[in-house]
Design an enzyme around this catalytic site. Sequence first.
Site, PDB file in Angstrom:
ATOM      1  N   ARG C  54      -3.179  -9.328  -4.905  1.00  0.00           N
ATOM      2  CA  ARG C  54      -1.817  -9.491  -5.071  1.00  0.00           C
ATOM      3  C   ARG C  54      -1.246  -9.206  -3.201  1.00  0.00           C
ATOM      4  NH1 ARG C  54       2.869  -8.674  -9.083  1.00  0.00           N
ATOM      5  NH2 ARG C  54       1.216  -7.587  -9.554  1.00  0.00           N
ATOM      6  N   THR C  55      -0.761  -7.866  -2.859  1.00  0.00           N
ATOM      7  CA  THR C  55      -0.715  -8.151  -1.565  1.00  0.00           C
ATOM      8  C   THR C  55      -1.519  -8.035  -0.318  1.00  0.00           C
ATOM      9  OG1 THR C  55      -0.341  -5.687  -1.940  1.00  0.00           O
ATOM     10  CG2 THR C  55      -0.175  -5.432   0.416  1.00  0.00           C
ATOM     11  N   LYS C  82     -22.495   0.758   3.122  1.00  0.00           N
ATOM     12  CA  LYS C  82     -24.524   1.059   3.417  1.00  0.00           C
ATOM     13  C   LYS C  82     -23.669   2.374   4.240  1.00  0.00           C
ATOM     14  CE  LYS C  82     -25.183  -3.504   3.851  1.00  0.00           C
ATOM     15  NZ  LYS C  82     -25.411  -4.807   5.115  1.00  0.00           N
ATOM     16  N   ARG C 104      -5.346  -1.034   4.291  1.00  0.00           N
ATOM     17  CA  ARG C 104      -5.394  -0.621   2.321  1.00  0.00           C
ATOM     18  C   ARG C 104      -6.108   0.241   2.473  1.00  0.00           C
ATOM     19  NH1 ARG C 104      -2.605  -2.389  -3.009  1.00  0.00           N
ATOM     20  NH2 ARG C 104      -0.855  -2.544  -1.912  1.00  0.00           N
ATOM     21  N   HIS C 132       3.892   2.438   1.597  1.00  0.00           N
ATOM     22  CA  HIS C 132       3.350   1.384   1.770  1.00  0.00           C
ATOM     23  C   HIS C 132       5.090   0.507   2.233  1.00  0.00           C
ATOM     24  CE1 HIS C 132       1.949  -2.222   0.384  1.00  0.00           C
ATOM     25  NE2 HIS C 132       2.542  -2.668  -1.685  1.00  0.00           N
TER      26      HIS C 132
END
Lengths: 170, 424, 307
Positions: C54-55, C82, C104, C132
Amino acid sequence: MSGPDIARAISRIAHEIVERNHGIEHVVLVGLQRGGTWIADALGERISSIEPNFEVPVGSLDPTMHRDDIGMRPVVAGSVSRIPCDITGATVVLVDDVLYTGRTVRAALEGLNNFGRPRAVQLAVLVDRGHRELPIRPDYVGKNLPTQTTDEVDVSVDGVIVTSTSGTQV
Amino acid sequence: MTIALRGGLVVGLQGVERADVLIDNEVVVKVGANLSGDVTIDAGGCHIFPGFVDLHAHLREPGREDCETIATASRAGAKGGYTALIAMPNTDPAQDSVTVIEFVREQARRAGLLDVFPSGCITLGRKGEALAPLGDLCAAGVRLFTDDGSGVQDPLLMGRAMQYAKSLGVTLAQHCEVSALTQGAVMNECACSSDMGVPGWPSIAEELMVQRDIELSRSTGASVHFLHLSTARSVELVREAKSQGLHITAEVTPHHLSLTEELLTTFDPVYKVNPPLRSMSDIRALKAGLLDGTIDAVATDHAPHARRDKELPLDQAPPGMIGLETALGVLLSAVDLDPMQIAAVMSRNPSRIAQITQTHGRNIVPGDTANLCVVDLDALWYVNPSMLASKSKNTPFVGRQLKGLLRSTMFRGEITVRDGVAQK
Amino acid sequence: MKHLRSISELGLEGVSRILQLTENMAEINSRPVPKVPALRGKTIVSLFFEDSTRTRLSFETAAKRLSAETMTFSVSTSSVNKGESLRDTIETITDMGVHAFVVRHKSVGVPWQIAQWTNASIVNAGDGAHQHPTQALVDCYTVREALGTKDLSGIHLTIVGDIKHSRVARSNIQAFSMLGAKITVVAPPTLLPVNVNHWPVTVSSDLDSVLGSTDVLYMLRLQSERMAQGLVPSLHEYSTRFGLDEQRVAKLPSHSVVMHPGPMNRGIEMLIDPSEIPSSLIHRQVSNGVSVRMAVLFDLLSAEELS
């Protein structure tokens, strides 16, 4: 250009718009923020008194988001744009107070594209101060006022003031 | 070849006196006026201390030679004025067998810059499940045992270890942390940790274990040394225990005397350490404890970490900072100590706790092993990371003004650092 | 270099400015062609180390509507797995030319740490339980829109749920209190932050007693892991005491609104389907997300040149 001069110019331009477009049936006035919105409103009122049977739609457009110099100087968004009707097939008359380099008008033309495809776009300005940087020309002009690039031009209902950057009024 | 330290102030057991010191063949041969030798070290304006002893340094070898080796740590120690380091046992493999102990000693001998006295683990592999061979390790010369990095969680096991330690005459050093209360903790549990939304390390996680081990020491008679105390209440508990005649000693790090929890709001893992940086009121109590003798020693908890590890996100970065080269400078910029106090907390007391008083932390008199350092107590200086001898540069003190600069170090009569430059 | 990393860093002036700009962006989004060239030539890279459809899509749509170039790195496809470090990733992308990172990460503080390795603007799309900020801006905007006023002073916001682990709660408490709202948090004591008594909020553990005076009810998601961690005795007990059901919706004043940042845990904190709550603003929260994020990106990038 004094206050009364401005009122007369607006009156003349209103008549010219009606004449050139053979009536105002498909005409939409769009004032450019910030300087052109009050003029668009004034033109709208004047046109209503000339053609009382039609109400010409008046909207406003903030060309900020379409400018080509974003990133080169701080950008402040204007008020929210408001186009009151579908402009596809209409004749849009962009209204601004001062025409200078032409970049604001170019941005406005691009902004109009977001809203639809006008049949034609015309340009009405109270003052044309010269120094065009793009091939843009006005259809209706209040007054041609040659200026220096170092001058500042302010237009209000009370008149036009040209100030040179040393601060003295011209 | 004789070496003369001229023009300095000798910090002896009885007091400070203006005297020259003459050294020959590993020992001090004369202390007096106008001495001269084949080599002269100008100690004008400086104090001559017994070489510093660090009860708590992580040398990373064996296992993590990429961030420090015994040789580079020795050099860092010498540049900090140290002539002896107690090596913590959380190496890989851990210092829970005689082989590893002897390996560490041998590496230190090869480097030849100071004495390394490896500590032994209390439990095998530091897992906290079964006792390490304390007797064997003691026979191999180990006098201090700890699971540092972790505390021994099981009280029954700790009690047994203390019984053993008492009979062997060795000291158990505890990293006081009740791990059930510190899961995922990144910093002190405080207003900042709340605002930042990170799990915090509450003070009681340390205090509960301090209290427990004080009681266990009371019932077994064992000698217990508390590593890196960090809270006001811990200091209170130790003060009370000492007043009751229990065999308790304690240490504090320079960073816990000078840095507070707010530094973690920069999100820079260089400030992440175990136990965490705490509040101003904890710092005040720790300073008071150091000044009144509740806290016996200053120990660095020198913890080198590779740059890439300290560039991990805050919750993933390993805790710890280097400290051998900045210990004195940070200590003196945080606490006002006179030369006798400095000698006590940096050398004489730690030497006693580590049971190495034969050769370290001694008086400065003829016949004593020449483990000494020459320090300018008033010098103001700044850390230059590229000049640090330590292989890792994870220090939060870059850019901070420090007070007290090591000029020269003598180890067993040999000059290991001269005018701030390591000689090998 | 400007960043949007936390509401406190943005400040009241910044919050007001973004909310104002959002109106312009909302208007653009209502056009038949909702696209402007404002950020043409700018490159915006999304770095999502935590999953979020969504974000992430909201930011990408926002960037595209402003004509910016976008690139997305999600952790499962990047070389971070990796063993490439965060620093390497940031520096590599910076070398390729980037104006803004949208990040994020599950670790607190990453948006601040990475700022030292790049000259790009950083937008925090969520760092651990810390902040947020764009969600809070969306929520402020949505409330102003729903209540029909820009002045939120005195309105009563009640936030229910796992405040302790919620970045949405932290950002919203900062934003709404800056705008003058009165805030109550409702949660069991184990789900409240240690320092909550020094926050600009009133604390309650009795949801029913505060509903009657609530103007905006904000429900937070309770992760089912919290029971395993011993923070709540059982999910059932949590739902009974703190969940939103029909009876509780009925206790709200008629003008009040209900919000949730999504995704929802039905059966835990939401015991009634949101489609059955007429005053739910959850859909508006989602649709306003694009406008708010356009405002954020425009505010950060419109006045800077890539140096």
